[in-house]
Structure formats: structure tokens, C-alpha cells
Design an enzyme around this catalytic site. Structure first.
Site, PDB file in Angstrom:
ATOM      1  N   SER A   1       0.664  -1.239  -0.381  1.00 48.02           N
ATOM      2  CA  SER A   1      -0.051  -0.086   0.142  1.00 48.02           C
ATOM      3  C   SER A   1       0.670   1.333  -0.067  1.00 48.02           C
ATOM      4  O   SER A   1       2.040   1.136   0.368  1.00 48.02           O
ATOM      5  CB  SER A   1      -1.153   0.007   1.210  1.00 48.02           C
ATOM      6  OG  SER A   1      -1.253   1.245   1.508  1.00 48.02           O
TER       7      SER A   1
ATOM      8  N   TYR B   1      -3.317   0.009  10.032  1.00 49.78           N
ATOM      9  CA  TYR B   1      -3.181  -0.436   8.439  1.00 49.78           C
ATOM     10  C   TYR B   1      -1.812  -0.151   8.249  1.00 49.78           C
ATOM     11  O   TYR B   1      -1.140  -0.923   7.473  1.00 49.78           O
ATOM     12  CB  TYR B   1      -4.087   0.197   7.810  1.00 49.78           C
ATOM     13  CG  TYR B   1      -4.219   0.157   6.576  1.00 49.78           C
ATOM     14  CD1 TYR B   1      -3.562   0.890   5.399  1.00 49.78           C
ATOM     15  CD2 TYR B   1      -5.160  -0.903   6.082  1.00 49.78           C
ATOM     16  CE1 TYR B   1      -3.776   0.680   3.793  1.00 49.78           C
ATOM     17  CE2 TYR B   1      -5.189  -1.280   4.555  1.00 49.78           C
ATOM     18  CZ  TYR B   1      -4.586  -0.335   3.560  1.00 49.78           C
ATOM     19  OH  TYR B   1      -4.612  -0.649   2.227  1.00 49.78           O
TER      20      TYR B   1
HETATM   21  P1  NAP Z   1     -12.139  -4.927  -0.379  1.00 51.28           P
HETATM   22  O1  NAP Z   1     -12.579  -4.394  -1.740  1.00 51.28           O
HETATM   23  O2  NAP Z   1     -12.526  -4.493   1.114  1.00 51.28           O
HETATM   24  O3  NAP Z   1     -11.816  -6.538  -0.300  1.00 51.28           O
HETATM   25  C1  NAP Z   1     -10.914  -7.336   0.378  1.00 51.28           C
HETATM   26  C2  NAP Z   1     -11.217  -8.606   0.248  1.00 51.28           C
HETATM   27  O4  NAP Z   1     -10.559  -9.274   1.441  1.00 51.28           O
HETATM   28  C3  NAP Z   1     -12.534  -9.248   0.173  1.00 51.28           C
HETATM   29  O5  NAP Z   1     -12.746 -10.085  -0.912  1.00 51.28           O
HETATM   30  C4  NAP Z   1     -12.797  -9.838   1.591  1.00 51.28           C
HETATM   31  O6  NAP Z   1     -13.784 -11.083   1.298  1.00 51.28           O
HETATM   32  C5  NAP Z   1     -11.369 -10.147   1.563  1.00 51.28           C
HETATM   33  N1  NAP Z   1     -10.878 -10.693   3.213  1.00 51.28           N
HETATM   34  C6  NAP Z   1     -11.014  -9.597   4.295  1.00 51.28           C
HETATM   35  N2  NAP Z   1     -10.748 -10.295   5.358  1.00 51.28           N
HETATM   36  C7  NAP Z   1     -10.537 -11.571   5.157  1.00 51.28           C
HETATM   37  C8  NAP Z   1     -10.065 -12.821   5.954  1.00 51.28           C
HETATM   38  N3  NAP Z   1      -9.935 -12.581   7.434  1.00 51.28           N
HETATM   39  N4  NAP Z   1     -10.095 -13.834   5.317  1.00 51.28           N
HETATM   40  C9  NAP Z   1     -10.243 -13.938   4.043  1.00 51.28           C
HETATM   41  N5  NAP Z   1     -10.644 -12.782   3.266  1.00 51.28           N
HETATM   42  C10 NAP Z   1     -10.564 -11.655   3.699  1.00 51.28           C
HETATM   43  O7  NAP Z   1     -10.508  -4.383  -0.566  1.00 51.28           O
HETATM   44  P2  NAP Z   1      -9.600  -3.950  -1.952  1.00 51.28           P
HETATM   45  O8  NAP Z   1      -9.622  -2.326  -1.805  1.00 51.28           O
HETATM   46  O9  NAP Z   1      -9.807  -4.753  -3.033  1.00 51.28           O
HETATM   47  O10 NAP Z   1      -7.986  -4.228  -1.262  1.00 51.28           O
HETATM   48  C11 NAP Z   1      -7.491  -5.531  -1.421  1.00 51.28           C
HETATM   49  C12 NAP Z   1      -6.151  -5.596  -0.967  1.00 51.28           C
HETATM   50  O11 NAP Z   1      -5.647  -4.247  -1.588  1.00 51.28           O
HETATM   51  C13 NAP Z   1      -6.276  -5.278   0.660  1.00 51.28           C
HETATM   52  O12 NAP Z   1      -5.050  -5.849   1.008  1.00 51.28           O
HETATM   53  C14 NAP Z   1      -5.843  -3.732   0.635  1.00 51.28           C
HETATM   54  O13 NAP Z   1      -5.293  -3.411   1.844  1.00 51.28           O
HETATM   55  C15 NAP Z   1      -4.996  -3.222  -0.455  1.00 51.28           C
HETATM   56  N6  NAP Z   1      -4.880  -1.994  -0.901  1.00 51.28           N
HETATM   57  C16 NAP Z   1      -6.290  -1.367  -1.270  1.00 51.28           C
HETATM   58  C17 NAP Z   1      -6.031  -0.181  -1.826  1.00 51.28           C
HETATM   59  C18 NAP Z   1      -7.344   0.614  -2.309  1.00 51.28           C
HETATM   60  O14 NAP Z   1      -7.095   1.653  -2.626  1.00 51.28           O
HETATM   61  N7  NAP Z   1      -8.351  -0.088  -2.689  1.00 51.28           N
HETATM   62  C19 NAP Z   1      -4.609   0.384  -2.234  1.00 51.28           C
HETATM   63  C20 NAP Z   1      -3.622  -0.404  -1.615  1.00 51.28           C
HETATM   64  C21 NAP Z   1      -3.757  -1.467  -0.964  1.00 51.28           C
HETATM   65  P3  NAP Z   1     -14.755 -11.172   2.553  1.00 51.28           P
HETATM   66  O15 NAP Z   1     -15.242 -10.171   3.428  1.00 51.28           O
HETATM   67  O16 NAP Z   1     -16.029 -11.612   1.995  1.00 51.28           O
HETATM   68  O17 NAP Z   1     -14.277 -12.219   3.351  1.00 51.28           O
HETATM   69  C1  GCO Z   2      -7.002   5.154   3.268  1.00 53.05           C
HETATM   70  C2  GCO Z   2      -6.994   4.452   2.252  1.00 53.05           C
HETATM   71  C3  GCO Z   2      -5.542   3.817   1.685  1.00 53.05           C
HETATM   72  C4  GCO Z   2      -5.961   2.881   0.488  1.00 53.05           C
HETATM   73  C5  GCO Z   2      -4.407   2.197   0.005  1.00 53.05           C
HETATM   74  C6  GCO Z   2      -3.681   3.455  -0.274  1.00 53.05           C
HETATM   75  O1  GCO Z   2      -7.888   5.290   4.036  1.00 53.05           O
HETATM   76  O2  GCO Z   2      -5.980   6.023   3.194  1.00 53.05           O
HETATM   77  O3  GCO Z   2      -7.976   3.219   2.460  1.00 53.05           O
HETATM   78  O4  GCO Z   2      -5.117   3.024   2.671  1.00 53.05           O
HETATM   79  O5  GCO Z   2      -6.470   1.708   1.010  1.00 53.05           O
HETATM   80  O6  GCO Z   2      -3.914   1.413   0.983  1.00 53.05           O
HETATM   81  O7  GCO Z   2      -2.456   2.730  -1.027  1.00 53.05           O
END
Ligand code: NAP
Ligand code: GCO
Length: 266
Positions: A147, A160
Site C-alpha cells: 500500500s 493499517y
Molecule cells: P475490499 O474491496 O475490501 O476486498 C477485500 C477482500 O478481502 C474481500 O474479498 C474480503 O472478502 C477479503 N477478506 C477480508 N478479510 C478476510 C479474511 N480474514 N479472510 C479471507 N478474506 C478476507 O479491498 P480492496 O480495496 O480490494 O483491497 C484488496 C487489498 O488491496 C487489501 O489488502 C488492501 O489493503 C489493499 N489495497 C487497497 C487499496 C485501495 O485503494 N483499494 C490500495 C492499496 C492497497 P470477505 O469480506 O467476503 O471475506
Molecule cells: C486510506 C485508504 C488507503 C488505501 C490504500 C492506499 O484510508 O488511506 O484506504 O489506505 O486503501 O492502502 O494505498
């Protein structure tokens, strides 16, 4: 080098955790399009069933497993079931993750621990479960979804950021410890991506204007837009393929330039 073969995932088994929707779903779709057989997990049957329908609509015969990645016994069973159903895991994407946006002085220890458990400890648990088969094959790919908060902090995301910072170093350590087995471990550091996880940061205000955080991210991003999960598909295929066999311990930031940019003058 046959460059097309280098990027092919034909015959490989990929496990993408938390890939019922969001970034994980897009990454799984990309790996499938490159030829991999897909296994994914989430915690609930409803999300699983919906996801299977969505994968099928895209012509992807994904295998879904109910598994909480923080539970070592559930992970061990899932990895064993995948091995029986598809074969040993060749590519692991530790994607499952949550965030809690709470000022640190108001966050409970349990809330802090829950975020670290899913966003950091689970990557250890699932990686540990797939490493033995990768070591025996002398080949494997582990991709940890890091992230911006692996590098930067901000208000309300202490747990986080701590977890994602730790995940960056776990990535470098797996790379260091298992490189000699021809296992590469790298990270992808998405910028701000439009998924359910960031939906609260993009909600339109009562007067129809952008959420202040939405405007902030637009100003902080040279690309002047939020990322889409599709922006992560190419980087994921690269890091999952033979094309990246000499890339190890690297965090590939896919952020539209946020980390390079001071931000547009208000
Ligand atoms: P999301 O839409 O909230 O999806 C998260 C996924 O993780 C869901 O499929 C959820 O499924 C699953 N999950 C959560 N806790 C779990 C557990 N204990 N066991 C199994 N599955 C679990 O999140 P996203 O935005 O796609 O993010 C995916 C990854 O990218 C995360 O690691 C997040 O930190 C990272 N990320 C996101 C962003 C962003 O801007 N969106 C940026 C940087 C990094 P269920 O809840 O159905 O179990
Ligand atoms: C926040 C956001 C970020 C993104 C991502 C950025 O609240 O700042 O959720 O943390 O999820 O991780 O890279």
C-alpha cells in the site's frame, strides 16, 4: 527469450486471497487471462457464490474456498484442497485485507490487532502454507499487496500502516530467505483504487460535491484520477510470470505517481 512465453502462466496454479471482488478479483482475472488456473477465497458463502458467478461470466473456471486467512487450520485445509483440486500452488497473491479508519487514541487494542492479523499475520500464515511445495518444485511466486501506507502515514490508519509497513519487510525477508529456491517474493503497492474498501472516501457530499478526500487524492496524483483495479492487472501478471524471475524483494508501486509528486498547488 520468447517474450510471450515469459509472460504466460499456462499450467500454473494461482491462489489469490480475498478475491471475491475488488483488487483481488481483478488480479485473479488477469492471471486467468494469462493462462493460470485460479483458486480464491473469502469468508462468506454469499460473497463466494456471487464471485463464482462473476468469474463464470468472464469465462473463468475459478475454484472458490471459504477460508479466513487468519486461521492457520482453515488455511492448511484450503491449501490441501487446492492441491487436490488443481495441483500445488505456484503463485500466491496475499491480497485479503481490511482497514479501520479510527484515530489511534480512540482505537482499541482488539481493533488494532484485528487489522494487523488480517493485513500482516495472514500473509505469513498463507505463505508458510504454500512454501513447502514451492521449495520442492524449486519454483514459486509470492506477491504481497502492500500500500501507499507501506511508505507513508496519515490520520486514522495507524494499524493499517503498521501492518502494510510490516508486509513490505516480510516481502523483502521472504525474498531473502527463499531466493535460492527460485522463489521470488515481491509486493504490489496500489495507490488509491476505486473499490468497496475506499468507497467511504469517495462518497458524494449532500450538495453533490466531491468528498474532500476524493479531491485531495485527485490533487496528489499526477494522473489526476483514482486507480481502477484493472490498473493492477498487468503488474500482477508480470510479477507472477517468468518475466520477473530476477525481480525479488521489490515493491512495485502502481499509484499513478503519488509517491513521486508533492501535489498540485491548491
Ligand atoms: P475490499 O474491496 O475490501 O476486498 C477485500 C477482500 O478481502 C474481500 O474479498 C474480503 O472478502 C477479503 N477478506 C477480508 N478479510 C478476510 C479474511 N480474514 N479472510 C479471507 N478474506 C478476507 O479491498 P480492496 O480495496 O480490494 O483491497 C484488496 C487489498 O488491496 C487489501 O489488502 C488492501 O489493503 C489493499 N489495497 C487497497 C487499496 C485501495 O485503494 N483499494 C490500495 C492499496 C492497497 P470477505 O469480506 O467476503 O471475506
Ligand atoms: C486510506 C485508504 C488507503 C488505501 C490504500 C492506499 O484510508 O488511506 O484506504 O489506505 O486503501 O492502502 O494505498
Amino acid at each position: 527469450m520468447d517474450i510471450n512465453k515469459a509472460f504466460s502462466l499456462e499450467g500454473r496454479v494461482a491462489l489469490v486471497t480475498g478475491a471475491a471482488y475488488g483488487i483481488g478479483f481483478a488480479i485473479a482475472e488477469a492471471l486467468a487471462n494469462a493462462g493460470a488456473k485460479i483458486a480464491f477465497n473469502c469468508r462468506g458463502q454469499q460473497h463466494l457464490d456471487t464471485a463464482l458467478e462473476e468469474y463464470a461470466k468472464k469465462g473463468i473456471d475459478a475454484r472458490g474456498y471459504i477460508c479466513d486467512v487468519t486461521k492457520e487450520d482453515e488455511v492448511a485445509k484450503m491449501v490441501a484442497d487446492i492441491k487436490k483440486d488443481l495441483g500445488p500452488v505456484d503463485i500466491l497473491v496475499n491480497n485479503a485485507g481490511i482497514i479501520k479508519r479510527i484515530p489511534m487514541h480512540e482505537m482499541t487494542v482488539d481493533e488494532f490487532r484485528q487489522v494487523v492479523d488480517i493485513d500482516l499475520n495472514a500473509a505469513f500464515i498463507v505463505s508458510k502454507a504454500v512454501l513447502p511445495d514451492m521449495m520442492e518444485k524449486k519454483k514459486g511466486k509470492i506477491i504481497n499487496i502492500c500500500s501507499m501506507m507501506s511508505e507513508l502515514g496519515r490520520e486514522t490508519v495507524s494499524a493499517y500502516a503498521a501492518a502494510k509497513g510490516g508486509l513490505k519487510m516480510l516481502t523483502k525477508n521472504i525474498a531473502s530467505e527463499y531466493g535460492e529456491y527460485n522463489i521470488q517474493c515481491n509486493g504490489i503497492g496500489p495507490g488509491y483504487i476505486a473499490t468497496p474498501q475506499t468507497a467511504p472516501l469517495r462518497e458524494r457530499q449532500a450538495d453533490g460535491s466531491r468528498h474532500p478526500f476524493d479531491s485531495f487524492i485527485i490533487a496528489k496524483t499526477p494522473a489526476a484520477r483514482w486507480g481502477d483495479p484493472e490498473d493492477l492487472m498487468g503488474p500482477a501478471v508480470f510479477l507472477a510470470s517468468d518475466a520477473s524471475d530476477f525481480v525479488n524483494g521489490h515493491i512495485l508501486y502502481v499509484d499513478g505517481g503519488i509517491l513521486a509528486y508533492i501535489g498540485k498547488q491548491p
